[in-house]
Scaffold this active site. Sequence first.
Site, PDB file in Angstrom:
ATOM      1  CD  GLU A   1       0.687  -5.896  -2.128  1.00 26.41           C
ATOM      2  OE1 GLU A   1       1.683  -6.153  -2.839  1.00 26.41           O
ATOM      3  OE2 GLU A   1       0.309  -4.730  -1.896  1.00 26.41           O
TER       4      GLU A   1
ATOM      5  N   GLY B   1       0.815  -1.225   0.000  1.00 23.26           N
ATOM      6  CA  GLY B   1       0.000   0.000   0.000  1.00 23.26           C
ATOM      7  C   GLY B   1       0.841   1.264   0.000  1.00 23.26           C
TER       8      GLY B   1
HETATM    9  N1  COA Z   1       1.735  -3.745   8.755  1.00 27.13           N
HETATM   10  C1  COA Z   1       1.802  -3.783  10.083  1.00 27.13           C
HETATM   11  N2  COA Z   1       2.948  -3.655  10.761  1.00 27.13           N
HETATM   12  C2  COA Z   1       4.065  -3.482  10.052  1.00 27.13           C
HETATM   13  C3  COA Z   1       4.073  -3.457   8.649  1.00 27.13           C
HETATM   14  C4  COA Z   1       2.834  -3.597   7.987  1.00 27.13           C
HETATM   15  N3  COA Z   1       2.739  -3.552   6.670  1.00 27.13           N
HETATM   16  N4  COA Z   1       5.347  -3.286   8.221  1.00 27.13           N
HETATM   17  C5  COA Z   1       6.108  -3.219   9.331  1.00 27.13           C
HETATM   18  N5  COA Z   1       5.337  -3.322  10.427  1.00 27.13           N
HETATM   19  C6  COA Z   1       5.760  -3.316  11.826  1.00 27.13           C
HETATM   20  C7  COA Z   1       6.444  -4.608  12.218  1.00 27.13           C
HETATM   21  O1  COA Z   1       5.487  -5.602  12.528  1.00 27.13           O
HETATM   22  C8  COA Z   1       7.235  -4.159  13.418  1.00 27.13           C
HETATM   23  O2  COA Z   1       6.367  -4.035  14.513  1.00 27.13           O
HETATM   24  P1  COA Z   1       6.841  -4.560  15.985  1.00 27.13           P
HETATM   25  O3  COA Z   1       8.028  -3.698  16.316  1.00 27.13           O
HETATM   26  O4  COA Z   1       5.641  -4.276  16.839  1.00 27.13           O
HETATM   27  O5  COA Z   1       7.179  -6.011  15.809  1.00 27.13           O
HETATM   28  C9  COA Z   1       7.666  -2.732  13.047  1.00 27.13           C
HETATM   29  O6  COA Z   1       6.753  -2.305  12.015  1.00 27.13           O
HETATM   30  C10 COA Z   1       9.073  -2.656  12.483  1.00 27.13           C
HETATM   31  O7  COA Z   1       9.162  -3.570  11.388  1.00 27.13           O
HETATM   32  P2  COA Z   1      10.302  -4.722  11.297  1.00 27.13           P
HETATM   33  O8  COA Z   1       9.751  -5.801  10.407  1.00 27.13           O
HETATM   34  O9  COA Z   1      10.749  -5.111  12.646  1.00 27.13           O
HETATM   35  O10 COA Z   1      11.439  -3.889  10.555  1.00 27.13           O
HETATM   36  P3  COA Z   1      12.570  -4.453   9.554  1.00 27.13           P
HETATM   37  O11 COA Z   1      13.499  -3.320   9.349  1.00 27.13           O
HETATM   38  O12 COA Z   1      13.108  -5.755  10.053  1.00 27.13           O
HETATM   39  O13 COA Z   1      11.785  -4.786   8.179  1.00 27.13           O
HETATM   40  C11 COA Z   1      10.213  -4.344   6.408  1.00 27.13           C
HETATM   41  C12 COA Z   1      11.168  -3.744   7.477  1.00 27.13           C
HETATM   42  C13 COA Z   1       9.472  -3.175   5.797  1.00 27.13           C
HETATM   43  C14 COA Z   1      11.045  -5.063   5.337  1.00 27.13           C
HETATM   44  C15 COA Z   1       9.258  -5.340   7.088  1.00 27.13           C
HETATM   45  O14 COA Z   1       8.639  -4.693   8.186  1.00 27.13           O
HETATM   46  C16 COA Z   1       8.149  -5.856   6.197  1.00 27.13           C
HETATM   47  O15 COA Z   1       8.379  -6.740   5.395  1.00 27.13           O
HETATM   48  N6  COA Z   1       6.926  -5.311   6.347  1.00 27.13           N
HETATM   49  C17 COA Z   1       5.757  -5.793   5.660  1.00 27.13           C
HETATM   50  C18 COA Z   1       5.760  -5.331   4.216  1.00 27.13           C
HETATM   51  C19 COA Z   1       4.528  -5.849   3.523  1.00 27.13           C
HETATM   52  O16 COA Z   1       4.299  -7.037   3.373  1.00 27.13           O
HETATM   53  N7  COA Z   1       3.698  -4.911   3.065  1.00 27.13           N
HETATM   54  C20 COA Z   1       2.517  -5.211   2.320  1.00 27.13           C
HETATM   55  C21 COA Z   1       1.334  -5.228   3.186  1.00 27.13           C
HETATM   56  S1  COA Z   1      -0.134  -5.513   2.245  1.00 27.13           S
END
Ligand code: COA
Length: 262
Positions: free
Chosen positions: A138, A115
């Site tokens: 996704e 998103g």
């Molecule tokens: N929705 C909800 N929470 C999210 C999020 C999302 N799309 N993306 C990140 N967060 C949260 C994590 O759960 C984490 O929360 P916590 O500290 O309570 O555990 C916090 O943000 C930090 O993210 P983290 O994953 O620990 O950071 P990172 O640097 O290791 O990785 C990303 C960063 C962006 C690569 C990873 O967070 C990720 O893959 N996010 C999801 C991306 C995704 O699938 N987006 C599409 C959604 S439809």
Amino acid sequence: MTGNVMTQNISTNIENGIMYITITRESKMNALNIQTLKDIREAVASIYENNEVKGVILTGAGTKAFAAGADISEFVNFNVEEGTRMSAEGHAVLNTIEKCPKPVIAAVNGFALGGGNELAMSCHMRIASENARFGQPEVNLGITPGYAGTQRLAQLIGRGLALEYLLTADMITAHDAYRMGLVNHVVPQDQLIAKCEEILSKVKTKSPAAVASVIRCVNAYYEKKMDGNNVEINEFGNFFGSEDFREGTSAFMEKRKANFKG
Ligand code: COA
């Protein structure tokens, strides 16, 4: 919404004819819960008729993320009806941005995933900092993009590349995004907002009627191809009844690898 406003999810302020909108969910990588999108829509809609505002710069708080996607923790338990509504509402918000008669620039300061990338793609221009990463992950969650990612990514980088990135969920570096035309410029992070301001400083001197007209005309080129949006909304919603969606989102929440059964 005028002047300096803070909601739980965004802050806005207007200065020198520019509305700055910042997503302020830094601890969650600026993930877009539904209220955040509604707040952004309200902010952008408020300047449609405001003659003092000539453009918008939209960014994420901090240095890591523009927005890392829709908030997975919010939609993890949605059913088909809620998923379909989520997608339709997201489409409406992003259309409000795309149809804004003043240029909206995404200042992409880090991850723009799911998103977040869809939000950036609804803006009229994207400027990236060198650490920006783009993608539509996704399929890792057992779902399709739901905020017009399948439509706008293909429009911006072409069908073949869009399919590669939509199907592999690979992230796109800022420089590759520039090469593909997904972003207009790549700059060091501390120059990101200044680059957006430089572009808007030129637009500001032009006729507001001509600016609005250019945006309408360019949008019109793509509108005839917009049936795909309805396909996407229905496909996205239907995933909320699927095992793969439950597995993909649960795996994210439980910080493990998904095991899809199809
Ligand atoms: N929705 C909800 N929470 C999210 C999020 C999302 N799309 N993306 C990140 N967060 C949260 C994590 O759960 C984490 O929360 P916590 O500290 O309570 O555990 C916090 O943000 C930090 O993210 P983290 O994953 O620990 O950071 P990172 O640097 O290791 O990785 C990303 C960063 C962006 C690569 C990873 O967070 C990720 O893959 N996010 C999801 C991306 C995704 O699938 N987006 C599409 C959604 S439809």
